[in-house]
Write a protein that holds these residues in place. Structure first.
Motif, PDB file in Angstrom:
ATOM      1  N   PRO A 185       6.003   3.132  36.904  1.00 40.39           N
ATOM      2  CA  PRO A 185       6.973   2.052  36.643  1.00 40.39           C
ATOM      3  C   PRO A 185       6.491   0.696  37.142  1.00 40.39           C
ATOM      4  CG  PRO A 185       7.747   3.481  38.407  1.00 40.39           C
ATOM      5  CD  PRO A 185       6.557   4.151  37.818  1.00 40.39           C
ATOM      6  N   ASN A 186       5.786   0.673  38.270  1.00 42.14           N
ATOM      7  CA  ASN A 186       5.298  -0.602  38.786  1.00 42.14           C
ATOM      8  C   ASN A 186       4.153  -1.148  37.953  1.00 42.14           C
ATOM      9  OD1 ASN A 186       6.859  -1.180  41.364  1.00 42.14           O
ATOM     10  ND2 ASN A 186       6.167   0.899  41.760  1.00 42.14           N
ATOM     11  N   ALA A 187       3.379  -0.267  37.320  1.00 43.93           N
ATOM     12  CA  ALA A 187       2.336  -0.737  36.406  1.00 43.93           C
ATOM     13  C   ALA A 187       2.952  -1.407  35.179  1.00 43.93           C
ATOM     14  CB  ALA A 187       1.449   0.436  35.980  1.00 43.93           C
ATOM     15  N   ILE A 188       4.068  -0.877  34.699  1.00 43.94           N
ATOM     16  CA  ILE A 188       4.762  -1.506  33.573  1.00 43.94           C
ATOM     17  C   ILE A 188       5.311  -2.867  33.986  1.00 43.94           C
ATOM     18  CG2 ILE A 188       6.690  -1.272  31.969  1.00 43.94           C
ATOM     19  CD1 ILE A 188       6.352   1.745  32.140  1.00 43.94           C
ATOM     20  N   THR A 189       5.871  -2.942  35.207  1.00 45.31           N
ATOM     21  CA  THR A 189       6.378  -4.222  35.705  1.00 45.31           C
ATOM     22  C   THR A 189       5.256  -5.245  35.829  1.00 45.31           C
ATOM     23  OG1 THR A 189       8.098  -3.057  36.943  1.00 45.31           O
ATOM     24  CG2 THR A 189       7.638  -5.323  37.574  1.00 45.31           C
ATOM     25  N   LEU A 190       4.102  -4.825  36.329  1.00 42.83           N
ATOM     26  CA  LEU A 190       2.956  -5.728  36.433  1.00 42.83           C
ATOM     27  C   LEU A 190       2.465  -6.164  35.059  1.00 42.83           C
ATOM     28  CD1 LEU A 190       0.909  -4.110  39.354  1.00 42.83           C
ATOM     29  CD2 LEU A 190       2.094  -6.313  39.372  1.00 42.83           C
ATOM     30  N   SER A 191       2.564  -5.283  34.078  1.00 42.22           N
ATOM     31  CA  SER A 191       2.173  -5.645  32.708  1.00 42.22           C
ATOM     32  C   SER A 191       3.095  -6.735  32.165  1.00 42.22           C
ATOM     33  CB  SER A 191       2.216  -4.413  31.808  1.00 42.22           C
ATOM     34  OG  SER A 191       1.301  -3.424  32.248  1.00 42.22           O
ATOM     35  N   ALA A 192       4.395  -6.621  32.447  1.00 40.04           N
ATOM     36  CA  ALA A 192       5.332  -7.660  32.033  1.00 40.04           C
ATOM     37  C   ALA A 192       5.023  -8.978  32.736  1.00 40.04           C
ATOM     38  CB  ALA A 192       6.767  -7.220  32.337  1.00 40.04           C
ATOM     39  N   LEU A 193       4.661  -8.899  34.015  1.00 40.58           N
ATOM     40  CA  LEU A 193       4.299 -10.105  34.755  1.00 40.58           C
ATOM     41  C   LEU A 193       3.052 -10.755  34.168  1.00 40.58           C
ATOM     42  CD1 LEU A 193       4.993 -11.873  37.215  1.00 40.58           C
ATOM     43  CD2 LEU A 193       3.529 -10.371  38.585  1.00 40.58           C
ATOM     44  N   PHE A 194       2.083  -9.943  33.798  1.00 44.02           N
ATOM     45  CA  PHE A 194       0.872 -10.497  33.186  1.00 44.02           C
ATOM     46  C   PHE A 194       1.191 -11.139  31.840  1.00 44.02           C
ATOM     47  CE2 PHE A 194      -2.663 -10.090  30.201  1.00 44.02           C
ATOM     48  CZ  PHE A 194      -3.631 -10.853  30.850  1.00 44.02           C
ATOM     49  N   ALA A 195       2.083 -10.531  31.070  1.00 44.43           N
ATOM     50  CA  ALA A 195       2.441 -11.094  29.769  1.00 44.43           C
ATOM     51  C   ALA A 195       3.059 -12.488  29.937  1.00 44.43           C
ATOM     52  CB  ALA A 195       3.415 -10.167  29.042  1.00 44.43           C
ATOM     53  N   ILE A 236       5.443 -14.817  21.609  1.00 37.94           N
ATOM     54  CA  ILE A 236       5.253 -13.377  21.415  1.00 37.94           C
ATOM     55  C   ILE A 236       4.999 -12.690  22.752  1.00 37.94           C
ATOM     56  CG2 ILE A 236       3.767 -11.651  20.335  1.00 37.94           C
ATOM     57  CD1 ILE A 236       3.361 -13.622  18.025  1.00 37.94           C
ATOM     58  N   ALA A 237       4.271 -13.359  23.648  1.00 41.17           N
ATOM     59  CA  ALA A 237       3.998 -12.777  24.959  1.00 41.17           C
ATOM     60  C   ALA A 237       5.283 -12.622  25.774  1.00 41.17           C
ATOM     61  CB  ALA A 237       2.993 -13.644  25.717  1.00 41.17           C
ATOM     62  N   ILE A 238       6.186 -13.589  25.694  1.00 41.29           N
ATOM     63  CA  ILE A 238       7.463 -13.466  26.408  1.00 41.29           C
ATOM     64  C   ILE A 238       8.297 -12.333  25.819  1.00 41.29           C
ATOM     65  CG2 ILE A 238       9.652 -14.605  26.921  1.00 41.29           C
ATOM     66  CD1 ILE A 238       7.384 -15.596  28.630  1.00 41.29           C
ATOM     67  N   PHE A 239       8.287 -12.190  24.494  1.00 38.22           N
ATOM     68  CA  PHE A 239       8.998 -11.071  23.879  1.00 38.22           C
ATOM     69  C   PHE A 239       8.402  -9.737  24.332  1.00 38.22           C
ATOM     70  CE2 PHE A 239       9.944 -14.146  20.209  1.00 38.22           C
ATOM     71  CZ  PHE A 239      11.111 -14.551  20.828  1.00 38.22           C
ATOM     72  N   ALA A 240       7.064  -9.688  24.453  1.00 42.50           N
ATOM     73  CA  ALA A 240       6.422  -8.469  24.949  1.00 42.50           C
ATOM     74  C   ALA A 240       6.854  -8.184  26.383  1.00 42.50           C
ATOM     75  CB  ALA A 240       4.903  -8.608  24.870  1.00 42.50           C
ATOM     76  N   ASP A 280       9.985  -5.064  30.258  1.00 39.12           N
ATOM     77  CA  ASP A 280      11.033  -5.091  31.281  1.00 39.12           C
ATOM     78  C   ASP A 280      12.122  -4.068  30.996  1.00 39.12           C
ATOM     79  OD1 ASP A 280      12.512  -6.440  33.565  1.00 39.12           O
ATOM     80  OD2 ASP A 280      13.935  -6.749  31.934  1.00 39.12           O
ATOM     81  N   SER A 281      12.388  -3.820  29.724  1.00 37.24           N
ATOM     82  CA  SER A 281      13.403  -2.828  29.370  1.00 37.24           C
ATOM     83  C   SER A 281      12.904  -1.399  29.566  1.00 37.24           C
ATOM     84  CB  SER A 281      13.835  -3.016  27.913  1.00 37.24           C
ATOM     85  OG  SER A 281      12.777  -2.689  27.022  1.00 37.24           O
ATOM     86  N   LEU A 282      11.583  -1.238  29.723  1.00 34.88           N
ATOM     87  CA  LEU A 282      11.013   0.101  29.835  1.00 34.88           C
ATOM     88  C   LEU A 282      10.834   0.559  31.277  1.00 34.88           C
ATOM     89  CD1 LEU A 282       8.209   0.030  27.092  1.00 34.88           C
ATOM     90  CD2 LEU A 282      10.439   1.146  26.957  1.00 34.88           C
ATOM     91  N   ASP A 283      10.504  -0.379  32.196  1.00 35.68           N
ATOM     92  CA  ASP A 283      10.135   0.068  33.537  1.00 35.68           C
ATOM     93  C   ASP A 283      11.266   0.808  34.242  1.00 35.68           C
ATOM     94  OD1 ASP A 283      11.736  -2.121  33.953  1.00 35.68           O
ATOM     95  OD2 ASP A 283      10.276  -3.281  35.090  1.00 35.68           O
ATOM     96  N   GLY A 284      12.488   0.292  34.132  1.00 37.41           N
ATOM     97  CA  GLY A 284      13.611   0.969  34.765  1.00 37.41           C
ATOM     98  C   GLY A 284      13.911   2.314  34.126  1.00 37.41           C
ATOM     99  N   ARG A 285      13.821   2.371  32.806  1.00 39.52           N
ATOM    100  CA  ARG A 285      14.080   3.635  32.112  1.00 39.52           C
ATOM    101  C   ARG A 285      13.029   4.679  32.470  1.00 39.52           C
ATOM    102  NH1 ARG A 285      17.845   2.700  28.005  1.00 39.52           N
ATOM    103  NH2 ARG A 285      18.207   0.491  27.577  1.00 39.52           N
ATOM    104  N   VAL A 286      11.770   4.252  32.530  1.00 41.27           N
ATOM    105  CA  VAL A 286      10.695   5.183  32.902  1.00 41.27           C
ATOM    106  C   VAL A 286      10.897   5.687  34.329  1.00 41.27           C
ATOM    107  CG1 VAL A 286       8.221   5.356  33.373  1.00 41.27           C
ATOM    108  CG2 VAL A 286       9.011   4.251  31.280  1.00 41.27           C
ATOM    109  N   ALA A 287      11.299   4.783  35.234  1.00 39.41           N
ATOM    110  CA  ALA A 287      11.530   5.192  36.619  1.00 39.41           C
ATOM    111  C   ALA A 287      12.651   6.225  36.715  1.00 39.41           C
ATOM    112  CB  ALA A 287      11.862   3.965  37.468  1.00 39.41           C
ATOM    113  N   ARG A 288      13.721   6.034  35.936  1.00 42.05           N
ATOM    114  CA  ARG A 288      14.820   7.004  35.972  1.00 42.05           C
ATOM    115  C   ARG A 288      14.416   8.323  35.317  1.00 42.05           C
ATOM    116  NH1 ARG A 288      17.647   2.154  35.093  1.00 42.05           N
ATOM    117  NH2 ARG A 288      17.543   2.407  32.834  1.00 42.05           N
ATOM    118  N   MET A 289      13.667   8.250  34.223  1.00 43.30           N
ATOM    119  CA  MET A 289      13.253   9.479  33.533  1.00 43.30           C
ATOM    120  C   MET A 289      12.307  10.313  34.380  1.00 43.30           C
ATOM    121  SD  MET A 289      12.679   8.007  29.666  1.00 43.30           S
ATOM    122  CE  MET A 289      11.867   9.518  29.152  1.00 43.30           C
ATOM    123  N   THR A 290      11.435   9.659  35.132  1.00 41.62           N
ATOM    124  CA  THR A 290      10.444  10.370  35.952  1.00 41.62           C
ATOM    125  C   THR A 290      10.880  10.516  37.403  1.00 41.62           C
ATOM    126  OG1 THR A 290       9.276   8.274  36.342  1.00 41.62           O
ATOM    127  CG2 THR A 290       8.543   9.617  34.484  1.00 41.62           C
TER     128      THR A 290
END
Length: 282
Positions: free
Chosen positions: A35-45, A63-67, A72-82
């Motif tokens: 989940p933190n890797a996804i958050t860092l990916s959003a920060l890089f975008a 487009i980068a902000i939309f990415a 951002d919508s995925l990191d929390g969901r991934v953290a809850r799923m895993t």
């Protein structure tokens, strides 16, 4: 002289000393990678979006902000799923959101249209970034007392999408030197100011958290989603911006409708545990 201590009790004490386990060192708290890797990916975008805006590539910045919003919508969901939620991840996500949907959009829109206005151009950009900070702080405070069906105020990713959508539409229309086009400059001024102020209102914006997931939906909902995807594919900048505008107005429509019906318009259950914070919960 005979020792009055029984032999059995002495041996028992010796056995206890031998069997007693050594104290274990405190367990180190780890950091979950996924989940933190996804958050860092959003920060890089968002960082990439700022760099692209500095180089005049505003469509790529949008487009980068939309990415970043999608990530951002995925990191929390991934953290809850895993089952990898952590306090560190929550703080990391909040700080990344401040950059992705607070600082980055404000800097990009200022660089795009507001810088030639001089100091008046600072007003909407600062109101936006300050609104994002206040909105995120209030969200963290009210997270336990908010009706999960709604957001209190316009969520920061939606506010960023509203501002970036305007830039994308204008850039896609072929208007490049926007600082010389008055109606574009003032449109950017109004939209940025509106998005910044909407983040700190009490208007209820639907969160979509109860939509989908494990809950069943009518078949017609899937047909509607299919039609929306088809419409977006026809002209992504204009259709998406129209959807962002509709969502940006929806909270005020819901607020007005509830007031008209005499229903409570607030989505907050007032906290009595922290009297000093009652003002945050209304």
């Amino acid at each position: 002289m005979i020792d009055p201590t029984p032999v059995d009790s002495v041996n028992a004490d010796d056995d206890l000393d031998e069997v007693a386990p050594a104290p274990r060192p405190p367990r180190r708290k780890g950091i979950y990678a996924l989940p933190n890797a996804i958050t860092l990916s959003a920060l890089f975008a968002s960082f990439y979006a700022i760099v692209m805006a500095m180089n005049g590539r505003f469509e790529t910045a949008c487009i980068a902000i939309f990415a970043a919003a999608v990530l951002d919508s995925l990191d929390g969901r991934v953290a809850r799923m895993t089952n990898t939620q952590s306090a560190f991840g929550e703080q990391m996500d909040s700080l990344a959101d401040m950059v992705s949907f607070g600082a980055a959009p404000a800097l990009i829109v200022y660089q795009w249209a507001l810088h030639d206005m001089g100091k008046p151009g600072w007003i909407p950009a600062f109101v936006y970034i300050a609104g994002a900070a206040l909105r995120l702080a209030r969200f963290n405070v009210n997270i336990g007392v908010v009706d999960k069906r709604f957001f209190q105020g316009l969520p920061s990713p939606a506010a960023a999408a509203l501002v970036m959508g305007l830039i994308w539409v204008v850039d896609d229309a072929g208007i490049k030197d926007v600082a010389q086009v008055n109606w574009v400059v003032w449109s950017a001024f109004v939209v940025t100011l509106y998005a910044g102020l909407s983040m700190v209102t009490n208007a209820p914006f639907y969160s979509f958290k109860t939509f989908g997931g494990r809950r069943t939906v009518p078949f017609v909902v899937l047909v509607g989603i299919m039609l929306v995807i088809a419409l977006v594919s026809l002209d992504p900048p204009r259709v998406l911006f129209a959807l962002f505008c509709a969502y940006g107005l929806s909270g005020y429509l819901v607020y007005g409708w509830r007031k008209f019906k005499g229903k409570p318009a607030s989505v907050i259950a007032t906290s009595t545990d922290e009297p000093d914070e009652i003002g945050l919960h209304r």
